[in-house]
Design a protein around this motif. Structure first.
Motif, PDB file in Angstrom:
ATOM      1  N   GLY A   3      68.923  62.139  63.146  1.00  0.00           N
ATOM      2  CA  GLY A   3      68.327  61.003  63.038  1.00  0.00           C
ATOM      3  C   GLY A   3      68.289  59.950  61.621  1.00  0.00           C
ATOM      4  N   VAL A   4      67.900  58.965  61.454  1.00  0.00           N
ATOM      5  CA  VAL A   4      67.924  58.183  60.335  1.00  0.00           C
ATOM      6  C   VAL A   4      67.036  58.832  59.286  1.00  0.00           C
ATOM      7  N   ASN A   5      67.475  58.899  58.144  1.00  0.00           N
ATOM      8  CA  ASN A   5      66.767  59.428  56.835  1.00  0.00           C
ATOM      9  C   ASN A   5      65.098  58.439  56.943  1.00  0.00           C
ATOM     10  N   PRO A   6      64.176  59.218  56.925  1.00  0.00           N
ATOM     11  CA  PRO A   6      62.949  58.409  57.139  1.00  0.00           C
ATOM     12  C   PRO A   6      62.628  57.366  56.041  1.00  0.00           C
ATOM     13  N   ASP A   7      63.317  57.605  54.937  1.00  0.00           N
ATOM     14  CA  ASP A   7      63.049  56.506  53.798  1.00  0.00           C
ATOM     15  C   ASP A   7      63.626  55.252  54.106  1.00  0.00           C
ATOM     16  N   ARG A   8      64.812  55.243  54.960  1.00  0.00           N
ATOM     17  CA  ARG A   8      65.405  54.019  55.517  1.00  0.00           C
ATOM     18  C   ARG A   8      64.628  53.363  56.520  1.00  0.00           C
ATOM     19  N   LEU A   9      63.708  53.938  56.964  1.00  0.00           N
ATOM     20  CA  LEU A   9      62.840  53.475  58.371  1.00  0.00           C
ATOM     21  C   LEU A   9      61.781  52.455  57.714  1.00  0.00           C
ATOM     22  N   ASP A  10      61.783  51.297  58.402  1.00  0.00           N
ATOM     23  CA  ASP A  10      60.682  50.277  57.977  1.00  0.00           C
ATOM     24  C   ASP A  10      59.526  51.012  58.713  1.00  0.00           C
ATOM     25  N   ALA A  39      64.892  72.584  64.479  1.00  0.00           N
ATOM     26  CA  ALA A  39      65.122  71.096  64.177  1.00  0.00           C
ATOM     27  C   ALA A  39      64.064  70.239  64.587  1.00  0.00           C
ATOM     28  N   HIS A  40      63.243  70.549  65.271  1.00  0.00           N
ATOM     29  CA  HIS A  40      61.931  69.539  65.641  1.00  0.00           C
ATOM     30  C   HIS A  40      61.118  69.750  64.445  1.00  0.00           C
ATOM     31  N   ASN A  41      60.898  70.880  63.779  1.00  0.00           N
ATOM     32  CA  ASN A  41      59.880  71.219  62.750  1.00  0.00           C
ATOM     33  C   ASN A  41      60.504  70.362  61.455  1.00  0.00           C
ATOM     34  N   GLU A  42      61.702  70.614  61.489  1.00  0.00           N
ATOM     35  CA  GLU A  42      62.137  69.770  60.018  1.00  0.00           C
ATOM     36  C   GLU A  42      62.152  68.459  60.305  1.00  0.00           C
ATOM     37  N   ARG A  43      62.418  67.776  61.408  1.00  0.00           N
ATOM     38  CA  ARG A  43      62.361  66.448  61.423  1.00  0.00           C
ATOM     39  C   ARG A  43      60.960  66.045  61.239  1.00  0.00           C
ATOM     40  N   MET A  44      59.795  66.485  62.106  1.00  0.00           N
ATOM     41  CA  MET A  44      58.548  66.629  61.972  1.00  0.00           C
ATOM     42  C   MET A  44      57.949  66.307  60.553  1.00  0.00           C
ATOM     43  N   ALA A  45      58.503  67.337  59.791  1.00  0.00           N
ATOM     44  CA  ALA A  45      58.161  67.527  58.404  1.00  0.00           C
ATOM     45  C   ALA A  45      58.660  66.283  57.541  1.00  0.00           C
ATOM     46  N   GLN A  46      59.712  65.948  57.857  1.00  0.00           N
ATOM     47  CA  GLN A  46      60.519  64.680  57.172  1.00  0.00           C
ATOM     48  C   GLN A  46      59.716  63.434  57.594  1.00  0.00           C
ATOM     49  N   GLU A  48      56.735  63.030  58.565  1.00  0.00           N
ATOM     50  CA  GLU A  48      55.233  63.171  58.197  1.00  0.00           C
ATOM     51  C   GLU A  48      55.086  62.997  56.800  1.00  0.00           C
ATOM     52  N   GLY A  49      56.217  63.707  56.159  1.00  0.00           N
ATOM     53  CA  GLY A  49      56.091  63.600  54.702  1.00  0.00           C
ATOM     54  C   GLY A  49      56.391  62.138  54.262  1.00  0.00           C
ATOM     55  N   LEU A  52      52.921  60.313  54.589  1.00  0.00           N
ATOM     56  CA  LEU A  52      52.192  60.692  53.748  1.00  0.00           C
ATOM     57  C   LEU A  52      52.713  59.895  52.319  1.00  0.00           C
ATOM     58  N   ARG A  53      53.830  59.928  51.933  1.00  0.00           N
ATOM     59  CA  ARG A  53      54.305  59.172  50.904  1.00  0.00           C
ATOM     60  C   ARG A  53      53.707  57.861  50.645  1.00  0.00           C
ATOM     61  N   ARG A  54      53.931  57.172  51.677  1.00  0.00           N
ATOM     62  CA  ARG A  54      53.826  55.462  51.846  1.00  0.00           C
ATOM     63  C   ARG A  54      52.126  55.385  51.967  1.00  0.00           C
ATOM     64  N   ASN A  55      51.650  56.202  52.564  1.00  0.00           N
ATOM     65  CA  ASN A  55      49.951  55.959  52.747  1.00  0.00           C
ATOM     66  C   ASN A  55      49.020  57.012  52.010  1.00  0.00           C
TER      67      ASN A  55
END
Length: 85
Positions: A3-10, A39-46, A48-49, A52-55
């Motif tokens: 998937g796309v790096n979470p920090d690149r998602l709006d 893989a699911h755990n890793e993606r979910m942690a990314q 959710e992290g 939380l960083r944004r909010n």
């Protein structure tokens, strides 16, 4: 990483990704291979992290805190309220 790096998602894309991963969590836990669950755990942690960083000041429902859980029987709502209300 998948998937796309979470920090690149709006914000809207991030919420959609979070909704999807939470919706598929139960089936992955029950029926996925160990690799799929990892893989699911890793993606979910990314995801959710990043959320939380944004909010950092997101509303927290009193009933979702340790103290609030003890008082749940007193009729207090588990719905979050804006800070200071």
């Amino acid at each position: 990483m998948t998937g796309v790096n979470p920090d690149r998602l709006d914000d809207q894309q991030l919420m959609k990704e979070l909704e999807t991963i939470h919706r598929t969590r139960h089936d992955t836990l029950l029926y996925g291979s160990n690799d799929a669950l990892r893989a699911h755990n890793e993606r979910m942690a990314q995801l959710e992290g990043e959320y939380l960083r944004r909010n950092p000041s997101r509303p927290v429902a009193a009933g979702r805190t340790r103290e609030g859980a003890r008082e749940r029987g007193s009729g207090e709502s588990a719905t979050p309220t804006a800070p200071g209300t």
